[in-house]
Design a protein around this motif. Structure first.
Motif, short mmCIF file in Angstrom:
data_model
loop_
_atom_site.label_atom_id
_atom_site.label_comp_id
_atom_site.label_asym_id
_atom_site.label_seq_id
_atom_site.Cartn_x
_atom_site.Cartn_y
_atom_site.Cartn_z
N ILE A 73 8.00 41.77 57.17
CA ILE A 73 7.14 40.77 56.53
C ILE A 73 6.99 41.17 55.06
O ILE A 73 6.61 42.30 54.74
N HIS A 74 7.36 40.23 54.18
CA HIS A 74 7.40 40.51 52.75
C HIS A 74 6.07 40.09 52.11
O HIS A 74 5.64 38.94 52.25
N LEU A 75 5.43 41.03 51.43
CA LEU A 75 4.12 40.76 50.83
C LEU A 75 4.22 40.91 49.31
O LEU A 75 4.55 41.99 48.80
N ILE A 125 17.02 42.56 44.38
CA ILE A 125 17.52 41.75 43.27
C ILE A 125 16.72 40.45 43.22
O ILE A 125 16.73 39.66 44.17
N MET A 126 16.00 40.25 42.11
CA MET A 126 15.24 39.00 41.95
C MET A 126 16.21 37.90 41.55
O MET A 126 16.89 38.00 40.53
N SER A 127 16.22 36.84 42.33
CA SER A 127 17.09 35.71 42.04
C SER A 127 16.31 34.53 41.46
O SER A 127 16.83 33.42 41.36
N ASN A 172 12.80 34.26 38.34
CA ASN A 172 11.87 35.07 37.57
C ASN A 172 10.61 35.23 38.43
O ASN A 172 10.02 34.23 38.86
N PRO A 173 10.21 36.48 38.71
CA PRO A 173 9.13 36.69 39.67
C PRO A 173 7.82 36.05 39.23
O PRO A 173 7.54 35.92 38.04
N GLY A 174 7.04 35.66 40.21
CA GLY A 174 5.71 35.11 39.93
C GLY A 174 5.34 33.94 40.82
O GLY A 174 4.16 33.75 41.11
N PHE A 175 6.33 33.18 41.24
CA PHE A 175 6.01 31.96 41.99
C PHE A 175 7.03 31.73 43.10
O PHE A 175 8.21 32.04 42.95
N SER A 176 6.52 31.12 44.14
CA SER A 176 7.36 30.67 45.23
C SER A 176 7.91 29.29 44.87
O SER A 176 7.33 28.59 44.04
N GLY A 177 9.01 28.90 45.48
CA GLY A 177 9.50 27.53 45.32
C GLY A 177 10.34 27.28 44.07
O GLY A 177 10.54 26.13 43.68
N GLN A 178 10.87 28.35 43.45
CA GLN A 178 11.74 28.15 42.28
C GLN A 178 13.21 28.07 42.71
O GLN A 178 13.56 28.39 43.85
N VAL A 234 17.53 40.37 48.54
CA VAL A 234 17.55 39.32 47.50
C VAL A 234 16.35 38.41 47.72
O VAL A 234 16.01 38.07 48.85
N ASP A 235 15.71 38.03 46.61
CA ASP A 235 14.40 37.38 46.69
C ASP A 235 14.27 36.26 45.66
O ASP A 235 14.35 36.50 44.46
N GLY A 236 14.07 35.03 46.17
CA GLY A 236 13.80 33.91 45.28
C GLY A 236 14.77 32.76 45.44
O GLY A 236 15.98 32.94 45.25
N LEU A 271 17.38 39.14 53.31
CA LEU A 271 17.00 37.94 52.57
C LEU A 271 15.50 37.72 52.68
O LEU A 271 14.94 37.77 53.77
N VAL A 272 14.88 37.46 51.52
CA VAL A 272 13.47 37.09 51.48
C VAL A 272 13.43 35.59 51.27
O VAL A 272 14.21 35.05 50.48
N ALA A 273 12.56 34.90 51.98
CA ALA A 273 12.38 33.47 51.70
C ALA A 273 10.95 33.11 52.05
O ALA A 273 10.35 33.69 52.97
N SER A 274 10.42 32.16 51.31
CA SER A 274 9.04 31.75 51.57
C SER A 274 8.94 30.24 51.70
O SER A 274 8.73 29.70 52.77
N ASN A 275 9.14 29.56 50.57
CA ASN A 275 8.99 28.10 50.57
C ASN A 275 9.87 27.42 51.63
O ASN A 275 9.39 26.57 52.39
#
Ligand code: DX5
Ligand code: ZN
Length: 216
Positions: A32-34, A136-138, A140-146, A174-176, A194-198
């Motif tokens: 679980i990614h926090l 690896i940020m895919s 720019n970090p800060g928000f979900s749904g980009q 990989v995140d984003g 893989l990280v995913a949220s939205n």
């Protein structure tokens, strides 16, 4: 290589977090990614140790904590006692990255290092064998749904090359901006996690969505 899914709760229903954690417990989610944001390193503020601690009481899945904060050294012990299993700091936020990584590991956690989209993989050349996870940020970090930055695929390939060349066991996360539409391509570029949220939390059936992501 086993494909790992680490859903980020940033887009979960924060009024019903327990319900979403229980859903993740029964799902194919591996970790679980926090996402911890301080409003300084990134232009957003999310949550901190108390939320990590509360979630750790609801799950046995590893907590993959992504610190988007300045001065992470100051809080490493606190996140460890809050229940973090994997602790990731940003290279851009650490002057003495080697010391920070050793410190994380000395507390019994796995150590991750994250790179913003503009930061080259080559900066990790002298530390890659010391780290458990390269994030690896895919976006720019800060928000979900980009939207996924397409150049990240090349960075994943470069990271894979560096890891193979040095014989290290570092996992690539990989995140984003990840969804069913691009997951296969990201895995085949060399990603392990893989990280995913939205994409997950806005789908009609998050459990099924994660299952499909893993099977890609
Ligand atoms: C962004 C965070 C991500 C974010 C991913 O700063 O680090 O973990 O939650 O969200 P999606 O999958 O919606 O891009
Ligand atoms: Zn994240």
């Amino acid at each position: 290589m086993n494909r790992i899914i680490s859903p980020s709760i940033l887009s979960a229903d924060l009024c019903n977090l327990q319900k979403d954690i229980e859903m993740l417990n029964l799902s194919d989610a591996d970790w679980i990614h926090l996402d911890v944001m301080d409003g300084v390193f990134v232009p957003n503020i999310s949550f901190g140790m108390p939320v990590v601690r509360a979630i750790s009481k609801l799950t046995a899945k590893p907590l993959d904590v992504h610190l988007m904060i300045v001065n992470p050294d100051k809080y490493i012990e606190a996140f460890c006692s809050a229940g973090a299993n994997i602790l990731t700091v940003h290279l851009e936020a650490c002057v003495h990255l080697h010391r920070t990584v050793q410190y994380i590991k000395s507390l019994g956690m796995k150590a991750g290092v994250s790179l913003n989209p503009h930061t080259p993989v080559s900066l990790l050349e002298h530390i890659i064998t010391d780290i458990d996870l390269l994030l690896i940020m895919s976006v720019n970090p800060g928000f979900s749904g980009q939207r996924f930055i397409i150049g990240s695929l090349n960075k994943i390939r470069q990271a894979k090359e560096l890891i193979t060349k040095t014989g290290s066991n570092t996992l690539i996360e990989v995140d984003g901006g990840i969804s069913l539409e691009n997951a296969a391509e990201i895995y085949s570029a060399g990603a392990d996690v893989l990280v995913a949220s939205n994409a997950i939390f806005s789908s009609d059936n998050p459990t099924e969505y994660m299952k499909r992501m893993k099977e890609m």
